[in-house]
Design a protein around this motif. Structure first.
Motif, PDB file in Angstrom:
ATOM      1  N   ALA B  35       0.834  -1.205   0.000  1.00 14.16           N
ATOM      2  CA  ALA B  35       0.000   0.000   0.000  1.00 14.16           C
ATOM      3  C   ALA B  35       0.869   1.255   0.000  1.00 14.16           C
ATOM      4  O   ALA B  35       0.664   2.165  -0.813  1.00 14.16           O
ATOM      5  CB  ALA B  35      -0.927  -0.005   1.215  1.00 14.16           C
ATOM      6  N   ALA B  36       1.870   1.299   0.885  1.00 16.38           N
ATOM      7  CA  ALA B  36       2.712   2.491   1.000  1.00 16.38           C
ATOM      8  C   ALA B  36       3.484   2.727  -0.298  1.00 16.38           C
ATOM      9  O   ALA B  36       3.565   3.857  -0.798  1.00 16.38           O
ATOM     10  CB  ALA B  36       3.677   2.333   2.174  1.00 16.38           C
ATOM     11  N   MET B  37       4.038   1.646  -0.862  1.00 13.28           N
ATOM     12  CA  MET B  37       4.853   1.803  -2.062  1.00 13.28           C
ATOM     13  C   MET B  37       4.001   2.218  -3.250  1.00 13.28           C
ATOM     14  O   MET B  37       4.431   3.009  -4.088  1.00 13.28           O
ATOM     15  CB  MET B  37       5.595   0.490  -2.365  1.00 13.28           C
ATOM     16  N   THR B  38       2.798   1.706  -3.337  1.00 10.62           N
ATOM     17  CA  THR B  38       1.939   2.097  -4.450  1.00 10.62           C
ATOM     18  C   THR B  38       1.498   3.544  -4.305  1.00 10.62           C
ATOM     19  O   THR B  38       1.405   4.286  -5.282  1.00 10.62           O
ATOM     20  CB  THR B  38       0.715   1.165  -4.531  1.00 10.62           C
ATOM     21  N   PHE B  39       1.239   3.943  -3.052  1.00 13.71           N
ATOM     22  CA  PHE B  39       0.885   5.341  -2.784  1.00 13.71           C
ATOM     23  C   PHE B  39       2.000   6.256  -3.308  1.00 13.71           C
ATOM     24  O   PHE B  39       1.752   7.223  -4.029  1.00 13.71           O
ATOM     25  CB  PHE B  39       0.696   5.511  -1.276  1.00 13.71           C
ATOM     26  N   LEU B  40       3.248   5.923  -2.961  1.00 14.05           N
ATOM     27  CA  LEU B  40       4.388   6.714  -3.443  1.00 14.05           C
ATOM     28  C   LEU B  40       4.505   6.617  -4.963  1.00 14.05           C
ATOM     29  O   LEU B  40       4.813   7.610  -5.636  1.00 14.05           O
ATOM     30  CB  LEU B  40       5.689   6.219  -2.795  1.00 14.05           C
ATOM     31  N   ALA B  41       4.250   5.443  -5.483  1.00 15.41           N
ATOM     32  CA  ALA B  41       4.388   5.239  -6.929  1.00 15.41           C
ATOM     33  C   ALA B  41       3.413   6.111  -7.698  1.00 15.41           C
ATOM     34  O   ALA B  41       3.727   6.606  -8.779  1.00 15.41           O
ATOM     35  CB  ALA B  41       4.183   3.768  -7.275  1.00 15.41           C
ATOM     36  N   VAL B  42       2.216   6.312  -7.132  1.00 15.76           N
ATOM     37  CA  VAL B  42       1.236   7.171  -7.803  1.00 15.76           C
ATOM     38  C   VAL B  42       1.820   8.571  -7.988  1.00 15.76           C
ATOM     39  O   VAL B  42       1.705   9.176  -9.052  1.00 15.76           O
ATOM     40  CB  VAL B  42      -0.085   7.226  -6.995  1.00 15.76           C
ATOM     41  N   PHE B  43       2.538   9.055  -6.955  1.00 17.51           N
ATOM     42  CA  PHE B  43       3.095  10.404  -7.071  1.00 17.51           C
ATOM     43  C   PHE B  43       4.299  10.452  -8.008  1.00 17.51           C
ATOM     44  O   PHE B  43       4.454  11.408  -8.765  1.00 17.51           O
ATOM     45  CB  PHE B  43       3.465  10.945  -5.688  1.00 17.51           C
ATOM     46  N   LEU B  45       4.669   8.608 -10.475  1.00 17.58           N
ATOM     47  CA  LEU B  45       4.056   8.502 -11.804  1.00 17.58           C
ATOM     48  C   LEU B  45       3.508   9.864 -12.241  1.00 17.58           C
ATOM     49  O   LEU B  45       3.754  10.330 -13.358  1.00 17.58           O
ATOM     50  CB  LEU B  45       2.924   7.469 -11.721  1.00 17.58           C
ATOM     51  N   ALA B  46       2.789  10.514 -11.336  1.00 19.20           N
ATOM     52  CA  ALA B  46       2.206  11.819 -11.654  1.00 19.20           C
ATOM     53  C   ALA B  46       3.317  12.820 -11.972  1.00 19.20           C
ATOM     54  O   ALA B  46       3.203  13.612 -12.913  1.00 19.20           O
ATOM     55  CB  ALA B  46       1.363  12.316 -10.486  1.00 19.20           C
ATOM     56  N   LEU B  47       4.394  12.750 -11.193  1.00 15.52           N
ATOM     57  CA  LEU B  47       5.526  13.650 -11.418  1.00 15.52           C
ATOM     58  C   LEU B  47       6.126  13.427 -12.804  1.00 15.52           C
ATOM     59  O   LEU B  47       6.356  14.366 -13.563  1.00 15.52           O
ATOM     60  CB  LEU B  47       6.589  13.420 -10.346  1.00 15.52           C
ATOM     61  N   SER B  48       6.360  12.158 -13.127  1.00 14.73           N
ATOM     62  CA  SER B  48       6.950  11.847 -14.435  1.00 14.73           C
ATOM     63  C   SER B  48       6.055  12.309 -15.564  1.00 14.73           C
ATOM     64  O   SER B  48       6.521  12.931 -16.527  1.00 14.73           O
ATOM     65  CB  SER B  48       7.161  10.338 -14.571  1.00 14.73           C
ATOM     66  N   LEU B  49       4.778  12.032 -15.440  1.00 19.66           N
ATOM     67  CA  LEU B  49       3.859  12.388 -16.521  1.00 19.66           C
ATOM     68  C   LEU B  49       3.731  13.909 -16.640  1.00 19.66           C
ATOM     69  O   LEU B  49       3.680  14.455 -17.729  1.00 19.66           O
ATOM     70  CB  LEU B  49       2.491  11.743 -16.273  1.00 19.66           C
ATOM     71  N   SER B 179      12.639   6.812  -9.728  1.00 19.73           N
ATOM     72  CA  SER B 179      11.951   6.631  -8.447  1.00 19.73           C
ATOM     73  C   SER B 179      10.967   5.474  -8.535  1.00 19.73           C
ATOM     74  O   SER B 179      10.854   4.662  -7.612  1.00 19.73           O
ATOM     75  CB  SER B 179      11.197   7.899  -8.061  1.00 19.73           C
ATOM     76  N   LEU B 180      10.253   5.407  -9.665  1.00 21.38           N
ATOM     77  CA  LEU B 180       9.290   4.303  -9.841  1.00 21.38           C
ATOM     78  C   LEU B 180      10.006   2.966  -9.758  1.00 21.38           C
ATOM     79  O   LEU B 180       9.551   2.039  -9.078  1.00 21.38           O
ATOM     80  CB  LEU B 180       8.603   4.420 -11.204  1.00 21.38           C
ATOM     81  N   LEU B 181      11.144   2.872 -10.442  1.00 22.90           N
ATOM     82  CA  LEU B 181      11.904   1.621 -10.422  1.00 22.90           C
ATOM     83  C   LEU B 181      12.366   1.295  -9.004  1.00 22.90           C
ATOM     84  O   LEU B 181      12.271   0.157  -8.545  1.00 22.90           O
ATOM     85  CB  LEU B 181      13.122   1.717 -11.342  1.00 22.90           C
ATOM     86  N   LEU B 182      12.873   2.336  -8.299  1.00 25.97           N
ATOM     87  CA  LEU B 182      13.361   2.117  -6.933  1.00 25.97           C
ATOM     88  C   LEU B 182      12.216   1.686  -6.018  1.00 25.97           C
ATOM     89  O   LEU B 182      12.372   0.788  -5.187  1.00 25.97           O
ATOM     90  CB  LEU B 182      14.017   3.395  -6.398  1.00 25.97           C
ATOM     91  N   ILE B 183      11.072   2.315  -6.195  1.00 29.37           N
ATOM     92  CA  ILE B 183       9.916   1.951  -5.367  1.00 29.37           C
ATOM     93  C   ILE B 183       9.561   0.488  -5.608  1.00 29.37           C
ATOM     94  O   ILE B 183       9.322  -0.279  -4.669  1.00 29.37           O
ATOM     95  CB  ILE B 183       8.722   2.879  -5.698  1.00 29.37           C
ATOM     96  N   GLY B 184       9.578   0.092  -6.879  1.00 32.65           N
ATOM     97  CA  GLY B 184       9.293  -1.309  -7.200  1.00 32.65           C
ATOM     98  C   GLY B 184      10.321  -2.238  -6.575  1.00 32.65           C
ATOM     99  O   GLY B 184       9.988  -3.273  -6.002  1.00 32.65           O
ATOM    100  N   ALA B 185      11.595  -1.834  -6.647  1.00 32.16           N
ATOM    101  CA  ALA B 185      12.661  -2.683  -6.100  1.00 32.16           C
ATOM    102  C   ALA B 185      12.534  -2.793  -4.586  1.00 32.16           C
ATOM    103  O   ALA B 185      12.684  -3.872  -4.012  1.00 32.16           O
ATOM    104  CB  ALA B 185      14.025  -2.117  -6.480  1.00 32.16           C
TER     105      ALA B 185
END
Lengths: 251, 299
Positions: B35-43, B45-49, B179-185
């Protein structure tokens, strides 16, 4: 009272008699086997051939290696020298999946029966069916009969920690035979039960042997061996000084 | 190993998975990590886009236009403007060139000086808007010609300040993807730790399963399905919270021009929904690896 009831045996017999064709003449073949542990040799120069349908006792002083010997017989240990052939195949050449397959053909009753404590007794007995991908629901009737045969019907929904020592031993035996294995190995099955319960367990094992199963019981209970000899043609093996000997008739 | 099916993710644990006892701690850890990592991933993602959008906005809006500024004494402005337009008309790569009208210039200055500025009375340079064609012109060549014919002209091709901005936006975008990759890792690492702890705690269960003839695959699957299921629903939770937080962000104002908001736009809203399946896949691979490594070591 005779145990198990004859009617129950008759009804349980079909699932216990689905005999598989045995490759080769021997179910277990040990050839000059030795096993070392921590630098010291625990067993050496052991040769043994078990034919289908034979009944053996394994005796010896505590710590002589009975449990180790049984483990070599179901592939839990690999000999450090010599060969152990199960159903004609060398244990050393088996991968983990083949070992798993062997376990489905060898029913093991441990000295300290281990169960999955979060599953009921009935589910624990059905565990070998579940892990081998068989449809447990389809075997429901057979399972019920086997549970009844072991006298555990009233405890079927209990959790293993709630069972008495004797009930645990019988549940372990039921689990060991549900796959209709060719071999049943029992390690001190009467270790912590009273004499009446030992008699019952022995009756179950003798009955299974009459159905064509190869049985080997590790025990130091000489009374049990004497009791068995009146009912079945049992041979007694003894481990002494790291070697396996055929014990005389003086028991 | 059988691939995870969507049905397993939604329905949860089939009968066979009950062989693994429910373990509260690792379950909560997995759920929380996902949950925490996906929450961060959303941001991330939003930042990248958003930065991607920013970079392309700046490139598009500024790349094709440039400005010519003519600073000259008031009486020469008209003549120099005329001359500059002549030069531009004969320059290859210039599609259109147009002198801004007085009103347009006033509109440009309004944000800085207010609407009451008397533009007429000030020596304001004349601006000429140049629109390039697809090939574009050679700014250095044009500067040389202008220097000869229109001494008061200064060419601003926007590249000087556009390029670093676009470059910075591109960098931020790469950082967002990193960041997305790191969050996934990190999620994979945490789930691996949780799975290792669950496997270690269940050594006895595994021993019993092996004893009754379970293959390694069977045992691994029971753990993998459980962790994949938890990671998926944890990720759904984190994604929900992340999207709610994004929706709560203040909207970028229309006057902000190319300074776009951090939120998502249009079909970009689809991307966060990719995260839970990705989290499930990360968990599937991490747990599968952990289980196989541990089982190989066991007798």
């Amino acid at each position: 009272m005779l145990f198990p009831p004859c009617a129950a045996i008759a009804s349980a017999a079909p699932i216990l008699q689905k005999d598989k064709a045995v490759a080769g003449a021997y179910v277990i073949e040990l050839d000059n086997l030795a096993y070392s542990y921590g630098g010291g040799e625990l067993l050496s120069d052991i040769s043994l051939r078990l034919t289908p349908g034979s009944f053996h006792f394994l005796t010896g002083p505590s710590g002589s290696g009975k449990t180790t010997f049984l483990k070599l017989c179901y592939g839990a240990l690999v000999p450090t020298a010599g060969h152990a052939l199960l159903f004609g195949k060398d244990v050393r050449q088996m991968d983990r999946d083949e070992i798993a397959e062997i376990r489905r053909r060898v029913g093991v009753v441990h000295q300290d029966c281990q169960f999955l404590d979060h599953l009921t007794v009935a589910e624990n007995i059905a565990l070998p069916l579940m892990v081998s991908g068989r449809d447990v629901a389809a075997e429901e009737v057979n399972l019920k009969e086997l549970v009844a045969w072991c006298g555990l019907t009233h405890r079927a929904d209990a959790l293993p920690p709630e069972l008495s020592g004797g009930e645990r031993q019988r549940a372990a035996l039921a689990r060991a035979v549900i796959m209709s294995p060719d071999i049943i190995l029992a390690d001190e099955p009467t270790g912590n039960v009273d004499w009446e319960m030992s008699e019952r367990l022995l009756s179950l094992l003798v009955e299974l042997n009459r159905m064509g199963k190869t049985v080997m019981i590790a025990t130091h209970d000489l009374g049990l061996i004497r009791a068995a000899k009146t009912r079945v043609q049992a041979r007694v093996l003894r481990i002494a000084k790291r070697r396996l000997q055929l014990a005389g008739a003086d028991l | 190993m059988k691939l995870l099916s969507p049905a397993v993710l939604l329905r949860g644990e089939p009968q066979a998975d009950r062989v693994v006892p429910p373990t509260g701690f690792t379950a909560r850890l997995t759920l929380f990590a996902a949950a925490a990592m996906t929450f961060l991933a959303v941001f991330a993602l939003a930042l990248s886009l958003a930065t991607g959008r920013l970079a392309s906005n700046w490139s598009e809006e500024l790349a094709r236009s440039s400005t010519l500024r003519i600073s000259a004494p008031a009486e020469q402005i008209a003549a120099q403007t005329e001359a500059a337009l002549q030069v531009l008309a004969t320059t290859g790569g210039v599609a259109r060139a147009r002198a801004l009208s007085r009103e347009e210039q006033q509109a440009l200055l309004e944000p800085w000086f207010g609407p009451d500025l008397p533009v007429d009375s000030l020596p304001i340079p004349q601006l000429i808007e140049i629109i390039e064609d697809a090939q574009g012109y050679d700014p250095d060549g044009l500067r040389l010609r202008l220097a000869a014919e229109v001494p008061g002209a200064v060419l601003d091709d926007h590249g000087r300040w556009r390029r670093p901005l676009v470059k910075a936006a591109g960098r931020i975008r790469s950082l967002g993807l990193l960041s997305l990759l790191l969050i996934g890792a990190v999620m994979g690492a945490m789930i691996t730790l949780a799975a290792n702890s669950a496997l270690a705690a269940n050594a006895q269960v595994i021993a019993v399963l092996r004893l009754v003839g379970a293959r390694d695959d069977f045992i691994a699957r029971a753990f993998v399905r459980r962790f994949t299921f938890r990671a998926f629903w944890g990720a759904v939770l984190g994604m929900g919270l992340g999207l709610a937080a994004l929706l709560a962000l203040p909207e970028a104002q229309a006057e902000g021009g190319f300074l776009t908001g951090l939120g998502l736009r249009g079909w970009h809203w689809v991307w966060p929904f990719v995260l839970p399946p990705v989290a499930a896949m990360v968990s599937f691979l991490a747990t599968g690896g952990a289980a196989r490594r541990m089982l190989r070591r066991l007798a």
